[in-house]
Design a protein around this motif. Structure first.
Motif, mmCIF file in Angstrom:
data_model
loop_
_atom_site.group_PDB
_atom_site.id
_atom_site.type_symbol
_atom_site.label_atom_id
_atom_site.label_comp_id
_atom_site.label_asym_id
_atom_site.label_seq_id
_atom_site.Cartn_x
_atom_site.Cartn_y
_atom_site.Cartn_z
ATOM 1 N N ALA A 8 0.838 -1.207 0.000
ATOM 2 C CA ALA A 8 0.000 0.000 0.000
ATOM 3 C C ALA A 8 0.869 1.252 0.000
ATOM 4 O O ALA A 8 0.570 2.238 -0.695
ATOM 5 C CB ALA A 8 -0.931 -0.002 1.208
ATOM 6 N N ASP A 9 1.986 1.237 0.750
ATOM 7 C CA ASP A 9 2.898 2.382 0.785
ATOM 8 C C ASP A 9 3.520 2.623 -0.584
ATOM 9 O O ASP A 9 3.652 3.761 -1.036
ATOM 10 C CB ASP A 9 4.002 2.160 1.822
ATOM 11 C CG ASP A 9 3.496 2.252 3.250
ATOM 12 O OD1 ASP A 9 2.364 2.754 3.452
ATOM 13 O OD2 ASP A 9 4.240 1.814 4.156
ATOM 14 N N GLU A 10 3.916 1.542 -1.280
ATOM 15 C CA GLU A 10 4.498 1.666 -2.618
ATOM 16 C C GLU A 10 3.494 2.264 -3.598
ATOM 17 O O GLU A 10 3.835 3.100 -4.422
ATOM 18 C CB GLU A 10 4.968 0.305 -3.129
ATOM 19 C CG GLU A 10 6.302 -0.113 -2.592
ATOM 20 C CD GLU A 10 6.742 -1.441 -3.190
ATOM 21 O OE1 GLU A 10 6.395 -1.732 -4.359
ATOM 22 O OE2 GLU A 10 7.439 -2.183 -2.466
ATOM 23 N N PRO A 15 2.530 7.581 -7.417
ATOM 24 C CA PRO A 15 2.000 8.805 -8.025
ATOM 25 C C PRO A 15 2.770 10.055 -7.592
ATOM 26 O O PRO A 15 2.947 10.980 -8.369
ATOM 27 C CB PRO A 15 0.547 8.866 -7.542
ATOM 28 C CG PRO A 15 0.200 7.475 -7.158
ATOM 29 C CD PRO A 15 1.482 6.851 -6.701
ATOM 30 N N GLU A 16 3.263 10.066 -6.339
ATOM 31 C CA GLU A 16 4.039 11.206 -5.858
ATOM 32 C C GLU A 16 5.341 11.337 -6.637
ATOM 33 O O GLU A 16 5.743 12.435 -7.010
ATOM 34 C CB GLU A 16 4.329 11.065 -4.362
ATOM 35 C CG GLU A 16 3.119 11.225 -3.485
ATOM 36 C CD GLU A 16 3.396 10.920 -2.021
ATOM 37 O OE1 GLU A 16 4.585 10.897 -1.618
ATOM 38 O OE2 GLU A 16 2.423 10.694 -1.289
ATOM 39 N N LEU A 17 6.005 10.221 -6.894
ATOM 40 C CA LEU A 17 7.256 10.254 -7.655
ATOM 41 C C LEU A 17 7.000 10.625 -9.103
ATOM 42 O O LEU A 17 7.795 11.331 -9.727
ATOM 43 C CB LEU A 17 7.975 8.914 -7.539
ATOM 44 C CG LEU A 17 8.527 8.607 -6.142
ATOM 45 C CD1 LEU A 17 9.033 7.181 -6.065
ATOM 46 C CD2 LEU A 17 9.610 9.594 -5.764
ATOM 47 N N GLU A 18 5.892 10.171 -9.659
ATOM 48 C CA GLU A 18 5.530 10.551 -11.033
ATOM 49 C C GLU A 18 5.271 12.056 -11.102
ATOM 50 O O GLU A 18 5.685 12.718 -12.046
ATOM 51 C CB GLU A 18 4.302 9.760 -11.484
ATOM 52 C CG GLU A 18 3.994 9.907 -12.953
ATOM 53 C CD GLU A 18 5.084 9.350 -13.864
ATOM 54 O OE1 GLU A 18 5.237 9.880 -14.972
ATOM 55 O OE2 GLU A 18 5.790 8.407 -13.479
ATOM 56 N N SER A 23 6.899 17.466 -12.559
ATOM 57 C CA SER A 23 7.161 18.833 -12.099
ATOM 58 C C SER A 23 8.610 19.219 -12.364
ATOM 59 O O SER A 23 8.896 20.344 -12.798
ATOM 60 C CB SER A 23 6.855 18.970 -10.610
ATOM 61 O OG SER A 23 5.495 18.736 -10.358
ATOM 62 N N GLY A 24 9.531 18.309 -12.113
ATOM 63 C CA GLY A 24 10.945 18.576 -12.385
ATOM 64 C C GLY A 24 11.207 18.821 -13.851
ATOM 65 O O GLY A 24 11.916 19.763 -14.224
ATOM 66 N N ASN A 163 14.760 8.119 -10.717
ATOM 67 C CA ASN A 163 15.439 7.040 -9.977
ATOM 68 C C ASN A 163 14.529 6.333 -8.982
ATOM 69 O O ASN A 163 15.027 5.575 -8.149
ATOM 70 C CB ASN A 163 16.685 7.589 -9.290
ATOM 71 C CG ASN A 163 17.759 7.881 -10.303
ATOM 72 O OD1 ASN A 163 18.085 7.024 -11.117
ATOM 73 N ND2 ASN A 163 18.282 9.077 -10.283
ATOM 74 N N ALA A 164 13.253 6.580 -9.087
ATOM 75 C CA ALA A 164 12.305 5.879 -8.215
ATOM 76 C C ALA A 164 12.183 4.429 -8.680
ATOM 77 O O ALA A 164 12.221 4.141 -9.868
ATOM 78 C CB ALA A 164 10.950 6.558 -8.260
#
Length: 165
Positions: A8-10, A15-18, A23-24, A163-164
């Motif tokens: 569940a954490d993964e 979506p946060e890393l995406e 954004s970057g 790098n996620a």
């Protein structure tokens, strides 16, 4: 075996890393557009402005009209070439950031970083050596420093997203 909580954490982290990656890459692309704009201003000033760079109004009190015509033309020639390379670097950074990095292509990230760093690393130190002309630091280098800060923030964010796992 992974626990239900770690799975569940993964799922929540992905979506946060995406978002971080997008954004970057957006910030990197915006910095590329700022590089293009700086180059265009550089080019325009050559033809319809003072004839010198942004933030430079005279050379030791002399305007472009006061210079030997051959020297003035040579300076103009160098300004056009410099503007062209600033603009072309901005185009490369923008395209690599918007199209390559968003597709998770690490080579696009690395190429955008190298293109910008090489240009900045070669051009900026000259501004801190002994000069025979003065320039307004804020208008001359301020826009590039601002674009560089935006670029670096984007580089770090995109790197984290790329790098996620």
């Amino acid at each position: 075996m992974a626990t239900e909580q770690s799975i569940a954490d993964e799922r929540q982290e992905q979506p946060e890393l995406e978002t971080t990656l997008r954004s970057g890459s957006l910030l990197m692309a915006l910095a590329g557009v700022a590089f293009i704009a700086y180059g265009v201003v550089f080019l325009v000033l050559n033809f319809v402005g003072s004839g010198f760079e942004l933030g430079v109004s005279t050379l030791d009190g002399m305007t472009k009209a006061d210079l030997n015509p051959a020297v003035a033309y040579y300076i103009s020639h160098l300004h056009v070439a410099t503007a062209a390379f600033i603009i072309s670097t901005g185009v490369a950074v923008t395209a690599l950031s918007w199209y390559g990095i968003r597709q998770r292509l690490t080579w696009a990230w690395a190429t955008a970083v190298v293109a910008a760093v090489v240009g900045l690393a070669l051009a900026l130190p000259m501004h801190y050596t002994a000069e025979t002309f003065t320039h307004d630091w804020v208008t001359h280098l301020g826009p590039i420093y601002l674009a560089t800060i935006v670029f670096v923030v984007g580089v770090v964010m995109a790197y984290r997203g790329l790098n996620a796992t």
